[in-house]
Every structure is written in C-alpha cells, then in structure tokens.
Enzyme design. Structure first.
Site, mmCIF file in Angstrom:
data_model
loop_
_atom_site.group_PDB
_atom_site.id
_atom_site.type_symbol
_atom_site.label_atom_id
_atom_site.label_comp_id
_atom_site.label_asym_id
_atom_site.label_seq_id
_atom_site.Cartn_x
_atom_site.Cartn_y
_atom_site.Cartn_z
ATOM 1 N N GLU A 260 0.844 -1.187 0.000
ATOM 2 C CA GLU A 260 0.000 0.000 0.000
ATOM 3 C C GLU A 260 0.885 1.245 0.000
ATOM 4 O OE1 GLU A 260 -2.850 -0.088 3.168
ATOM 5 O OE2 GLU A 260 -3.819 -1.907 2.436
ATOM 6 N N HIS A 278 -8.238 1.244 1.541
ATOM 7 C CA HIS A 278 -8.072 1.143 2.998
ATOM 8 C C HIS A 278 -8.997 2.133 3.716
ATOM 9 C CE1 HIS A 278 -4.938 -0.397 6.093
ATOM 10 N NE2 HIS A 278 -6.118 -0.235 6.669
#
Length: 527
Positions: A260, A278
C-alpha cells in the site's frame, strides 16, 4: 512537562486533549524518516496513524521516548520488539474504529452480493442491463468469520441481524463466547467448505499470513465471496486472482493490500472484484474517536502512569495506578535485592502474592519485580523491557496467588532458582504505603531498602557487631540504620545484617569486612 509529537494528520481535538491534560504537544506531519530522526530525541511521546513508520532507527534516536500511540488498530508500522527492548510502551486504540470497520465489511458484502459497482458503472454509461446483474440474497447464507475478536464479533452481530448463519474460526474463541455471540465455532477447513461468504478480521502474524493461500482457497465452496478489511497479506493475492478467473471464487472485495498504496495490482480490472483504498476506518466519527482515545491514553500514561490498550506491557488503569504504585515500588526493590545478591546465577523467578496483594492485578507487580531484577544486567531497564530482557536470558517466570493471609495483611515474596537452590526475599507495606523487607533468605529481618546498603552474612557470635562498626568507623563510613536477623532462637547460627550507609563502601573496606572473623559473605547494595 511531558512533550508529545503528533507526526500524522489527526483530528485537532487530540492536541487539545494533550494540552488540557498538561502535556506539551507539537503537530509536525509529513516528515521523512531522516527528518523525524533529527527531532524525535526531544519528545516523550509519539502519536501516529499509519503514515509514520516507527523503525528501529527512529527508536534508537528517540532517547527520551516513553510511549508510541497508534490512533487505530493495526501497528504494522511500529517495530514492537525494538520498542520493547528500548522500554517504550506501544499503545493502539482497538475500539475507536471497530464499528466503522465492521460496517465497511458489511457494505462490501452487500456490494458483492448485488454487484453494485458494476451495475452503477453500467447504468451511468447509459446502459440498462437489468438481466445482467443477477445477485444473491444474504438471508440464510453462511458467513464464515476468520477472526472473532472485537471487529469480527460486531460483524457477526450485524450478520445475524440479516438472518445469516455465522460460523467462526478463531483459536482464541472460547465455546462460552461463541454461545454468547450466537455463532458456531468451527475449524478452518470446516469454514472453508461451508461458507458462502468469508470475511477476515484477524491481525497479520506468522500464523495468519496467507491464511487464504492457493491451497485453502481451493478448499472453499465454489462461488464463495471473500471480503478483507483487516490486513494486507492475509490472502495470497495471486491465488485470489487465479480463483476469480476460474470461477472458484465468485467475487472478492479488498480494502487492504500487501503493498500500500496499491496503485497497481494484478487484481485490478478482474471481473467480480471490488477494491477500496483502505477505507475501513475512514468515517468522520472513527477519525475523531481514535484521535481522542490515543490522546487520552498517552496523556494518562505520561501524567498518571495509567496504561491502557498497550501491546507490550500489562495494562494499568489510571484508577489502579495509585493503589498499585506502593506494591510496584516494593516489588521493584525486592527484585533489585535478589538481582544484586544472586546475579547471573538466576535461572527462574516466582512472584507470590498473598493477603491484600492477592486481590490486585498481578501483571504490573511481576513486571516491576523483573524491572528491579534485570537492573543488574542493564541500566536502561524498566517495566516495559524487563520481561523482554528476562525472556532473552531464558528466565522462567511464574506468578502465584495465595488466598490465605499470614502474619502480614499483605505480603509479596520473590523466589529465584539457582544452581545452588532457591533463594527468597519477602516484603510488605507498612501503613499500606511504606515498602519494607521482612524476610531475607529465610531469616526474619525488617529493613527499608533505600540508598547505599551493606549486606553481611556471618556466624552469630558475641562481639561481631562491635567489630563491623569499628571497621566501618575507621574507614569513615557512617552507618545510618542497622537491621539484624538470625536463624533460630539462639546464638551460634547464621545471621544476616543489613546496614544503611551514608556513602558507598570502598572496595578496600569491603575486603576488610570480609576478613572479619565469622563473616561468610559481604555485598554492597544500591537502591
């Protein structure tokens, strides 16, 4: 005044709480690792979200750091072993965004069941493909929970409200808790074979990494739909891509990824795949909640000594702290005493409490004993890193609680095992606040453990006290207090002597005391 750095963007109410509680705070966000290393040494606390990576290099530079507070659940961005070794408390806020994350998982489950993203894109493109999007109902479907902790239990509650059947795989889920939640506890293989939907709510550990591997995905019911709002790395993403392409998995929704930010993934563009960046904790309520909680927890620790939601030290509420503090002081002194007396010979430690002490939380007391004991090996030890250092040295640590009340209304005993046998010391609290040694290696002796002291074991015989007094007096070492105990009721046995002195005893004087008739052991102590 303690000083805290907020290094990630956080609700401004967090800084306000710190200031209200008497903590100085700086809000400096967006710093590189090198820039953070340059300034971290001036702070007692570091409040973060997910952007700041608290690495060993940063911790090494944080010479005054006492606590790291993560506004959120996941602490993948904190090197907890390094923090523990440095004596830094690591806290998170496991409840502030629980509802938000659980609701996001339910939302993704609905989106998968009714193909909402694809239907929206199709309709807004001017198409009217009503027959293309044939969804499924959630009612009477089986939801498989991997992880039934705080968030998982909320998901289970919401799913039961949707008339779903819920089965959970969680090694820590007790049968009683499963009944309370109204869910069925199953093995992982049973869950994979039965679940129509699988949602993950477990931390990323060596045991859970790729828990949905290619092998396990192959065991699932054909057409299963998978949701992950927990941590990237729980699912083998390449295996998931292959299972989506083959139809083994009917749909998948990921809010978290191995890498990420996930700006490129082989999963992107795959039919029946939904992704969000997220967002599990991203509601205005959750952002405020976790910011307020982390500020309150860190301020409690820095100002009052309260420890809440810590990941590497026993919790100690602000209410418990005043009651436990005298016991922890006693525990640390007893640990320091046996540590100085037995040193490297210690193989194991038993911490026993009885009377009033048995009614208290034993974990902070044990941590305080280890803190005192391990000070013989490290001058930077505290309650946080003492258990870590004890494990590193292979010490076996036991806690024993006795309901009985003996000669004292409260008693704490520390017993260490050595190659030569067991050695124990015991102490109590006078007036519920004053720590006092009451037993030393089986000999009754009452003494304050404070400052510079001299420990002497000798053959109990007339004239000895006069000789040791003369030896110290001739060396101009002033005796402040004098504590004597002996085995048995008559002369001739073994006696123990604890002297408080006003200055350290020089090495030559220690040798002169050692050479006095009847002396078996001499040790200078410092508290």
């Amino acid at each position: 005044m303690p000083k805290v750095l907020i290094s990630d963007k956080m609700d401004p109410q967090a800084a306000a709480i710190f200031r209200e509680r008497g903590v100085e705070v700086d809000e400096i966000t967006g710093k590189t690792k090198e820039e953070l290393i340059a300034i971290i040494g001036q702070y007692d606390g570091l409040a973060i979200r997910s952007a700041t990576k608290v690495t060993k290099e940063i911790l090494d530079a944080a010479t005054n750091l006492k606590v790291v507070g993560r506004a959120g659940i996941g602490v993948d961005n904190v090197d907890i072993p390094a923090a523990s070794a440095k004596g830094v408390v690591v806290m998170n806020t496991p409840f502030g965004n629980s509802i938000t994350t659980a609701e996001h998982a339910i939302a993704l489950m609905f989106a998968l069941a009714r193909q909402l993203p694809e239907a929206d894109a199709s309709t807004q493109a001017g198409k009217w493909e009503k027959n293309r999007f044939m969804g499924v109902e959630l009612t009477n479907k089986t939801l498989g929970l991997i992880g039934a902790g705080n968030i998982g239990s909320i998901v289970a509650d919401r799913a039961r409200g949707l008339k779903m059947k819920v089965a959970a795989y969680d090694p820590f889920l007790t049968p009683e808790r499963a009944v309370e939640l109204g869910i069925e506890k199953v093995t992982l293989d049973e869950l994979l074979a039965r679940a129509d939907f699988i949602t993950l709510h477990t931390p990323l550990t060596d045991q859970t990494r790729n828990i949905l591997s290619a092998e396990n995905i192959a065991k699932t019911k054909k057409g299963v739909r998978i949701i992950n709002c927990a941590r990237g790395g729980l699912i083998d993403e390449a295996a998931l891509k292959a299972a989506l392409d083959s139809g083994q998995v009917g749909g998948a929704a990921l809010d978290v990824f191995v890498e990420e930010p996930a700006t490129a993934s082989p999963l992107f563009g795959t039919p029946n795949f939904i992704s969000t960046p997220h967002l599990g904790a991203s509601t205005s309520e959750a952002q405020v909640n976790v910011a307020l909680q982390v500020a309150e927890q860190m301020a409690d620790y820095l100002v009052n000594g309260g420890i809440t939601n810590a990941l590497n030290v026993p919790s100690l509420s602000a209410e418990e702290a005043p009651q436990l503090r005298p016991y922890m002081t006693l525990a640390e002194k007893l640990g320091s005493l046996v540590g100085q007396l037995e040193g490297d010979k210690i193989k194991g430690v038993a911490v026993e409490v009885e009377g009033a002490a048995a009614e208290l939380n034993p974990k902070p007391i044990t941590a305080a004993v280890l803190s005192g004991l391990m000070r013989a090996y490290s001058d930077t030890v505290n309650m946080v890193n003492a258990p870590y250092l004890a494990r590193e040295r292979g010490l076996d640590v036991r806690e024993v609680r006795h309901d009985r009340e003996g000669d004292y209304h409260t008693l704490l005993r520390v017993t260490v095992s050595t190659e030569a046998g067991e050695r124990s010391v015991a102490g109590t609290l006078f007036s519920n606040t004053e720590p006092r040694l009451v037993e030393l290696h089986g000999i009754k002796v009452e003494a304050d453990l404070d400052g510079e002291m001299l420990y002497v074991v000798n053959q109990d015989a007339p004239g000895f006290i006069g000789r040791i007094g003369s030896a110290l007096g001739e060396a101009e070492v002033n005796i402040a207090t004098f504590h004597l105990g002996r085995r048995g009721s008559g002369p001739g046995g073994e006696a123990a002597l604890l002297l408080s002195v006003d200055s350290p005893v020089p090495e030559p004087v220690l040798w002169s005391v050692c050479n006095l008739p009847g002396v078996k052991r001499v040790k200078a102590l410092k508290f």
